[in-house]
Design a protein around this motif. Structure first.
Motif, PDB file in Angstrom:
ATOM      1  N   VAL A  51       0.875  -1.175   0.000  1.00 16.46           N
ATOM      2  CA  VAL A  51       0.000   0.000   0.000  1.00 16.46           C
ATOM      3  C   VAL A  51       0.910   1.222   0.000  1.00 16.46           C
ATOM      4  CG1 VAL A  51      -1.681   1.324   1.325  1.00 16.46           C
ATOM      5  CG2 VAL A  51      -1.947  -1.152   1.117  1.00 16.46           C
ATOM      6  N   ARG A  52       0.970   1.885  -1.142  1.00 21.19           N
ATOM      7  CA  ARG A  52       1.867   3.034  -1.289  1.00 21.19           C
ATOM      8  C   ARG A  52       1.305   4.285  -0.637  1.00 21.19           C
ATOM      9  NH1 ARG A  52       1.635   3.795  -6.902  1.00 21.19           N
ATOM     10  NH2 ARG A  52       3.095   5.514  -6.595  1.00 21.19           N
ATOM     11  N   GLY A  53      -0.004   4.274  -0.283  1.00 18.71           N
ATOM     12  CA  GLY A  53      -0.610   5.420   0.368  1.00 18.71           C
ATOM     13  C   GLY A  53      -2.100   5.483   0.117  1.00 18.71           C
ATOM     14  N   TRP A  54      -2.699   6.533   0.661  1.00 16.62           N
ATOM     15  CA  TRP A  54      -4.151   6.769   0.530  1.00 16.62           C
ATOM     16  C   TRP A  54      -4.386   7.916  -0.429  1.00 16.62           C
ATOM     17  CZ3 TRP A  54      -7.134  11.089   1.599  1.00 16.62           C
ATOM     18  CH2 TRP A  54      -8.522  10.896   1.705  1.00 16.62           C
ATOM     19  N   LEU A  55      -5.472   7.793  -1.215  1.00 12.30           N
ATOM     20  CA  LEU A  55      -5.793   8.780  -2.244  1.00 12.30           C
ATOM     21  C   LEU A  55      -7.241   9.205  -2.079  1.00 12.30           C
ATOM     22  CD1 LEU A  55      -4.586  10.079  -4.911  1.00 12.30           C
ATOM     23  CD2 LEU A  55      -5.775   8.235  -6.124  1.00 12.30           C
ATOM     24  N   ALA A  56      -7.499  10.504  -2.086  1.00 14.27           N
ATOM     25  CA  ALA A  56      -8.864  11.006  -1.967  1.00 14.27           C
ATOM     26  C   ALA A  56      -9.693  10.572  -3.170  1.00 14.27           C
ATOM     27  CB  ALA A  56      -8.852  12.530  -1.845  1.00 14.27           C
ATOM     28  N   SER A  57     -10.992  10.401  -2.950  1.00 17.17           N
ATOM     29  CA  SER A  57     -11.892   9.962  -4.018  1.00 17.17           C
ATOM     30  C   SER A  57     -11.869  10.938  -5.188  1.00 17.17           C
ATOM     31  CB  SER A  57     -13.321   9.839  -3.485  1.00 17.17           C
ATOM     32  OG  SER A  57     -13.395   8.864  -2.473  1.00 17.17           O
ATOM     33  N   GLY A  66       2.204  12.504  -3.694  1.00 17.45           N
ATOM     34  CA  GLY A  66       0.787  12.640  -4.026  1.00 17.45           C
ATOM     35  C   GLY A  66      -0.125  11.764  -3.192  1.00 17.45           C
ATOM     36  N   LEU A  67       0.441  10.956  -2.301  1.00 17.01           N
ATOM     37  CA  LEU A  67      -0.345  10.035  -1.482  1.00 17.01           C
ATOM     38  C   LEU A  67      -0.131  10.332  -0.002  1.00 17.01           C
ATOM     39  CD1 LEU A  67       0.421   6.707  -3.404  1.00 17.01           C
ATOM     40  CD2 LEU A  67      -1.605   8.167  -3.645  1.00 17.01           C
TER      41      LEU A  67
END
Length: 251
Positions: free
Chosen positions: A114-120, A189-190
């Motif tokens: 999991v490289r990170g979280w991204l907004a919808s 970006g994440l």
């Protein structure tokens, strides 16, 4: 007066009571033992350094994932490959997706990262090219009971409902690790996804459910004894009334 205890009806009642009381006590003791195990595990976890504060170790040294290794920093080297979005994952109250990229490690197996979280609504950034070494918190494979997972299917292509080797087995030809890592420092970006606490390692709701079930089983045992004495007293009073002619004999 108590000859009624030798009737078939009371034989059945007595056998039920003799079996029910030990069973309730056994189940109550078992639930109490489960609660005490969780307390011991919590105390052991509190006495150890936090998983994230320990020195990063090669992935293979931390497998299989258990309560001690879950959350430990793990390192792996390989080349990024196929990428998925894991939708409907909340972070700080906002809805978005995990960006999950498969890392083909030097050992030949594939590690979900999991490289990170991204907004919808935002596009997922591409993974870095070439050989990379990743460091992230090791996590156990998700199950159907994990918060946020999709188990009903029907997701669009390129999306994944659950992070586990079982959910990836039909999507990639490689042998997938039974576990995944969430990067300590997310890619550009994440937003970094924090590691989750391993199940059963703390005094969570399930622990206190065990304690509640303990009380329920002991209450059941006491209720069985109470009802037996109540029936006994009622039957004895009825037998006494019949002996005094105050109640007709049963047909």
């Amino acid at each position: 007066m108590y000859r009624f205890l030798l009737t078939p009806r009371w034989w059945g009642i007595n056998v039920f009571v003799v079996l029910a009381i030990p069973f309730c006590i056994f189940m109550g003791s078992w639930q109490l033992g489960k609660f005490e195990d969780r307390v011991d595990t919590h105390q052991e976890a509190e006495s150890r350094p936090a998983p994230g504060e320990q020195v990063a170790a090669p992935l293979e040294q931390l497998l299989p994932v258990d309560q001690e290794t879950s959350g430990r920093p793990a390192t792996a080297t390989g080349v990024y490959g196929k990428q998925f979005l894991v939708p409907d994952r909340e972070l700080d109250g906002r809805n978005g997706s995990y960006v999950l990229t498969l890392l083909k490690t030097d050992g030949g197996r594939t590690l979900p990262v999991v490289r990170g979280w991204l907004a919808s609504g935002k596009p997922a950034p591409a993974a870095p090219d070439g050989q990379v070494t990743v460091t992230g918190a090791l996590q156990a494979s998700e199950t159907s009971g994990t918060d946020g997972v999709h188990t009903a299917g029907g997701l669009p292509s390129g999306q994944l409902g659950m992070i586990s080797a079982a959910s990836l087995v039909n999507l990639v030809p490689d042998d997938v690790y039974d576990g995944w890592v969430t990067l300590t420092a997310a890619d550009s970006g994440l937003v970094p996804v924090p590691a989750s606490v391993p199940e059963g390692s703390g005094l969570d709701l399930k622990a206190f459910q065990n304690l509640g079930y303990t009380g329920e089983w002991f209450v059941f045992a006491a209720f069985v004894v109470f009802m037996w004495f109540r029936l006994l007293r009622r039957e004895a009073e009825a037998a006494r009334d019949r002996a005094l002619g105050l109640e007709p004999e049963p047909v």
